[in-house]
Structure formats: C-alpha cells, structure tokens
Design a protein around this motif. Sequence first.
Motif, PDB file in Angstrom:
ATOM      1  N   GLU A 126       0.834  -1.205   0.000  1.00 14.18           N
ATOM      2  CA  GLU A 126       0.000   0.000   0.000  1.00 14.18           C
ATOM      3  C   GLU A 126       0.867   1.253   0.000  1.00 14.18           C
ATOM      4  O   GLU A 126       0.636   2.183  -0.777  1.00 14.18           O
ATOM      5  N   SER A 127       1.893   1.239   0.847  1.00 17.20           N
ATOM      6  CA  SER A 127       2.713   2.446   0.955  1.00 17.20           C
ATOM      7  C   SER A 127       3.511   2.684  -0.342  1.00 17.20           C
ATOM      8  O   SER A 127       3.669   3.821  -0.788  1.00 17.20           O
ATOM      9  N   ILE A 128       3.978   1.612  -0.981  1.00 14.53           N
ATOM     10  CA  ILE A 128       4.733   1.776  -2.241  1.00 14.53           C
ATOM     11  C   ILE A 128       3.795   2.257  -3.356  1.00 14.53           C
ATOM     12  O   ILE A 128       4.133   3.154  -4.131  1.00 14.53           O
ATOM     13  N   LEU A 129       2.608   1.662  -3.398  1.00 17.56           N
ATOM     14  CA  LEU A 129       1.645   2.067  -4.435  1.00 17.56           C
ATOM     15  C   LEU A 129       1.222   3.524  -4.260  1.00 17.56           C
ATOM     16  O   LEU A 129       1.082   4.261  -5.238  1.00 17.56           O
ATOM     17  N   LYS A 130       1.056   3.938  -3.002  1.00 16.90           N
ATOM     18  CA  LYS A 130       0.646   5.337  -2.719  1.00 16.90           C
ATOM     19  C   LYS A 130       1.663   6.325  -3.259  1.00 16.90           C
ATOM     20  O   LYS A 130       1.333   7.446  -3.624  1.00 16.90           O
ATOM     21  N   ALA A 131       2.943   5.887  -3.316  1.00 12.87           N
ATOM     22  CA  ALA A 131       3.996   6.773  -3.822  1.00 12.87           C
ATOM     23  C   ALA A 131       4.039   6.754  -5.353  1.00 12.87           C
ATOM     24  O   ALA A 131       4.937   7.339  -5.963  1.00 12.87           O
ATOM     25  N   GLY A 132       3.106   6.031  -5.972  1.00  9.94           N
ATOM     26  CA  GLY A 132       3.028   6.014  -7.440  1.00  9.94           C
ATOM     27  C   GLY A 132       3.946   4.985  -8.084  1.00  9.94           C
ATOM     28  O   GLY A 132       4.208   5.058  -9.287  1.00  9.94           O
ATOM     29  N   ILE A 133       4.440   4.039  -7.288  1.00 13.40           N
ATOM     30  CA  ILE A 133       5.346   3.017  -7.852  1.00 13.40           C
ATOM     31  C   ILE A 133       4.544   1.741  -8.135  1.00 13.40           C
ATOM     32  O   ILE A 133       3.947   1.169  -7.219  1.00 13.40           O
ATOM     33  N   PRO A 134       4.529   1.291  -9.400  1.00 17.10           N
ATOM     34  CA  PRO A 134       3.772   0.075  -9.717  1.00 17.10           C
ATOM     35  C   PRO A 134       4.401  -1.163  -9.052  1.00 17.10           C
ATOM     36  O   PRO A 134       5.628  -1.296  -8.996  1.00 17.10           O
ATOM     37  N   VAL A 135       3.521  -2.037  -8.547  1.00 10.10           N
ATOM     38  CA  VAL A 135       3.998  -3.227  -7.824  1.00 10.10           C
ATOM     39  C   VAL A 135       3.492  -4.506  -8.498  1.00 10.10           C
ATOM     40  O   VAL A 135       2.314  -4.609  -8.853  1.00 10.10           O
ATOM     41  N   MET A 136       4.413  -5.456  -8.649  1.00  6.99           N
ATOM     42  CA  MET A 136       4.068  -6.810  -9.079  1.00  6.99           C
ATOM     43  C   MET A 136       4.118  -7.670  -7.823  1.00  6.99           C
ATOM     44  O   MET A 136       5.111  -7.623  -7.080  1.00  6.99           O
ATOM     45  N   GLY A 137       3.046  -8.411  -7.543  1.00 10.67           N
ATOM     46  CA  GLY A 137       3.047  -9.287  -6.364  1.00 10.67           C
ATOM     47  C   GLY A 137       3.679 -10.635  -6.698  1.00 10.67           C
ATOM     48  O   GLY A 137       4.000 -10.917  -7.863  1.00 10.67           O
ATOM     49  N   HIS A 138       3.864 -11.451  -5.678  1.00 12.31           N
ATOM     50  CA  HIS A 138       4.463 -12.787  -5.876  1.00 12.31           C
ATOM     51  C   HIS A 138       3.940 -13.683  -4.752  1.00 12.31           C
ATOM     52  O   HIS A 138       4.240 -13.425  -3.579  1.00 12.31           O
ATOM     53  N   ILE A 139       3.157 -14.695  -5.107  1.00 11.69           N
ATOM     54  CA  ILE A 139       2.631 -15.613  -4.092  1.00 11.69           C
ATOM     55  C   ILE A 139       2.954 -17.069  -4.471  1.00 11.69           C
ATOM     56  O   ILE A 139       3.456 -17.338  -5.552  1.00 11.69           O
ATOM     57  N   GLY A 140       2.599 -17.976  -3.553  1.00  8.39           N
ATOM     58  CA  GLY A 140       2.885 -19.407  -3.774  1.00  8.39           C
ATOM     59  C   GLY A 140       4.189 -19.729  -3.081  1.00  8.39           C
ATOM     60  O   GLY A 140       4.360 -19.454  -1.886  1.00  8.39           O
ATOM     61  N   LEU A 141       5.140 -20.268  -3.829  1.00  4.75           N
ATOM     62  CA  LEU A 141       6.465 -20.502  -3.245  1.00  4.75           C
ATOM     63  C   LEU A 141       7.190 -19.153  -3.216  1.00  4.75           C
ATOM     64  O   LEU A 141       7.429 -18.544  -4.263  1.00  4.75           O
ATOM     65  N   MET A 172      -4.123  -8.512  -2.753  1.00  2.00           N
ATOM     66  CA  MET A 172      -3.104  -7.740  -3.475  1.00  2.00           C
ATOM     67  C   MET A 172      -3.740  -7.007  -4.666  1.00  2.00           C
ATOM     68  O   MET A 172      -3.401  -5.863  -4.941  1.00  2.00           O
ATOM     69  N   GLU A 173      -4.669  -7.683  -5.348  1.00  2.00           N
ATOM     70  CA  GLU A 173      -5.345  -7.008  -6.461  1.00  2.00           C
ATOM     71  C   GLU A 173      -6.139  -5.806  -5.937  1.00  2.00           C
ATOM     72  O   GLU A 173      -6.110  -4.726  -6.527  1.00  2.00           O
ATOM     73  N   GLY A 174      -6.810  -6.008  -4.812  1.00  2.00           N
ATOM     74  CA  GLY A 174      -7.597  -4.922  -4.205  1.00  2.00           C
ATOM     75  C   GLY A 174      -6.727  -3.715  -3.877  1.00  2.00           C
ATOM     76  O   GLY A 174      -7.176  -2.572  -3.951  1.00  2.00           O
ATOM     77  N   LEU A 175      -5.487  -3.960  -3.520  1.00  2.00           N
ATOM     78  CA  LEU A 175      -4.589  -2.850  -3.172  1.00  2.00           C
ATOM     79  C   LEU A 175      -4.126  -2.083  -4.415  1.00  2.00           C
ATOM     80  O   LEU A 175      -3.740  -0.930  -4.329  1.00  2.00           O
ATOM     81  N   GLY A 176      -4.111  -2.779  -5.566  1.00  3.23           N
ATOM     82  CA  GLY A 176      -3.760  -2.078  -6.807  1.00  3.23           C
ATOM     83  C   GLY A 176      -2.509  -2.573  -7.516  1.00  3.23           C
ATOM     84  O   GLY A 176      -1.963  -1.847  -8.352  1.00  3.23           O
ATOM     85  N   ILE A 177      -2.061  -3.798  -7.221  1.00  2.00           N
ATOM     86  CA  ILE A 177      -0.901  -4.323  -7.977  1.00  2.00           C
ATOM     87  C   ILE A 177      -1.279  -4.446  -9.457  1.00  2.00           C
ATOM     88  O   ILE A 177      -2.457  -4.587  -9.781  1.00  2.00           O
ATOM     89  N   PHE A 178      -0.272  -4.419 -10.337  1.00  2.00           N
ATOM     90  CA  PHE A 178      -0.601  -4.497 -11.782  1.00  2.00           C
ATOM     91  C   PHE A 178      -0.463  -5.900 -12.336  1.00  2.00           C
ATOM     92  O   PHE A 178      -0.928  -6.176 -13.450  1.00  2.00           O
TER      93      PHE A 178
END
Length: 280
Positions: A126-141, A172-178
């Motif tokens: 959330e804090s990184i996205l708020k600063a306008g930086i696009p985020v890719m998430g990573h789940i699973g292993l 993560m999608e709800g937060l705004g990851i791309f």
Amino acid sequence: MNKVTIETIIEKKRHKIPITLLTAYSFPLASIIDNSGIDIILVGDSVANTELGLESTRSVTMCEMLHHAKAVRRGVRNALLVGDMPYESYQLDVSDALNNAKRFMGEAGCDAVKLEWFQKCPEVTESILKAGIPVMGHIGLTPQTADKADGFKVQGKDAERASQLIEQALLMEGLGIFSLVIECVPDILAGIITKKLKVPTIGIGAGRDCDGQALVTYDMLGLIKGRKKPKFVKEYADIYSEIKKAVGMYKEEVEHNLFPLREHSYSMKEEEAQKIIDNF
Ligand code: KIV
C-alpha cells in the motif's frame, strides 16, 4: 517493437494474449532478451543463486540488486523492467521498504518493483503504491521467507492453503498491484486465481492457465549444470555445452600456437620495427 507499459500488460490479459517474462542480471543478456520481444524483464533476486553463486536468494543485498538493475537498464529499450526487492529490503520497516522501492525506480530506472508475499505485505504494498510506484506481487512458493523444511515445495495442494493463496491474490489485487507472479502451485489453483483476477497472473511452475509465463533465463538456456532442475523448467538450449566447447577450442589453439594468427595481430611499418630491433 513498441515500449511495453503497465497498460500493455493489462491489455494483453483482456485480449487473452500470453505475456512473457524472463530474468536478466547483465547488459548483454538483457539486450538479447529485449531484442527478442519479451514483454517483462525481471532483475530477479535469483541473481543470488545463478549469477553470484550464493546458496540462497536471501543473501543478495540491495546494493548488489541495484548494481545489476542498472546494467540491465542499459540493455533494455522496450520491455517493462521490474526490480525484485531483495530479502530484508522491505520486510523490516515500511519506510525502508518505500525508500528501497524508490531507489529501484530512481537509481536503476526500473518501471516497477516486485515483492514476495509475507505477513506485512499488504501494508508495505500500500505504501509503495501510494507513492506512485507500480507493484508486481508474488505468491505461492516465496523463497525469501520459505522455511527450508516445508517451504521449498509445491504450495496450495490442500484446500486450506489454496484458499489462503486465493485470498492473498484478491487482497493484493484490491490494493492495486498491476500483475501477480504465482510460483509452484497446482495448475488448477493457478487457473482459479487467474479467472478471479482482473490483473494478469504470471506463472512459474503454475501450469498453462496463467495469463503469462516466467522462467529464470539461465535455467531455460541450460547455463547452469550440477543443480537439481525443477520439473517446470524447460531447457531451450544447452549454452553450458556451447560455452565449454568454445573455451576448449580456445585453450587447444593457444596451446598449439594456432591462435592468434596474422589476421588477429596489429602491424607496424618495417622501417619503424627495424629501429627498435637495432636499439634493443
Ligand atoms: O528472482 C526470480 O527469478 C523470480 C522468478 C522466480 C519470478 O522471482
């Protein structure tokens, strides 16, 4: 070839066009991958095991990641460049996390950052996205926080763990990851997550139903030998053998005075050469 943007990646999902992702850690390989039209180049923390010869991805530092990301940036014109935030660059403190994400963008010229899921991932994202930086998430292993005994295996094989992963993806999608990397989960689960999300999923060991696929480039090139190859890796080349052959030929030719030849040498005028010969 056109510059790949976040919008391009999202549009690809809408039009059901598979997305491609490969890792790069150096200028020459980044240029080849970029010139081949790969959509996303990830400066992965897999640099630790593949390029730096370290045991764990936990051992690579923020400074080392930036060093590699800068080299990759110089080779990338079109692909979307994502910097993988290394262990402890975002887990310890939210403001440190933001600062380090800014360094990937400002110092290395990345277009986005990637974070592996961990307990406080939503807060940090959330804090990184708020600063306008696009985020890719990573789940699973998630190798940075996986425990050795239990974590380095296929994730989400039972309904309880699978549900947790679906919840993480939705959150993560709800937060705004791309986009979201899904590593080492059953194909059915990755397919369910892919259907539920509007943003693209990029699978690595997650089957055919993701919106895109990722591989570690050195794995798919067959560059590293003597290590157990995960089931999901397909080797498209045997670069280890190609390099070994070339190095062997070079050694052979130098040892038998077959290299260098005249054509590899520089000349000088005979009278100039004679002057030195006379003087020394
Ligand atoms: O560091 C890396 O190479 C990765 C891939 C597994 C996606 O995170």
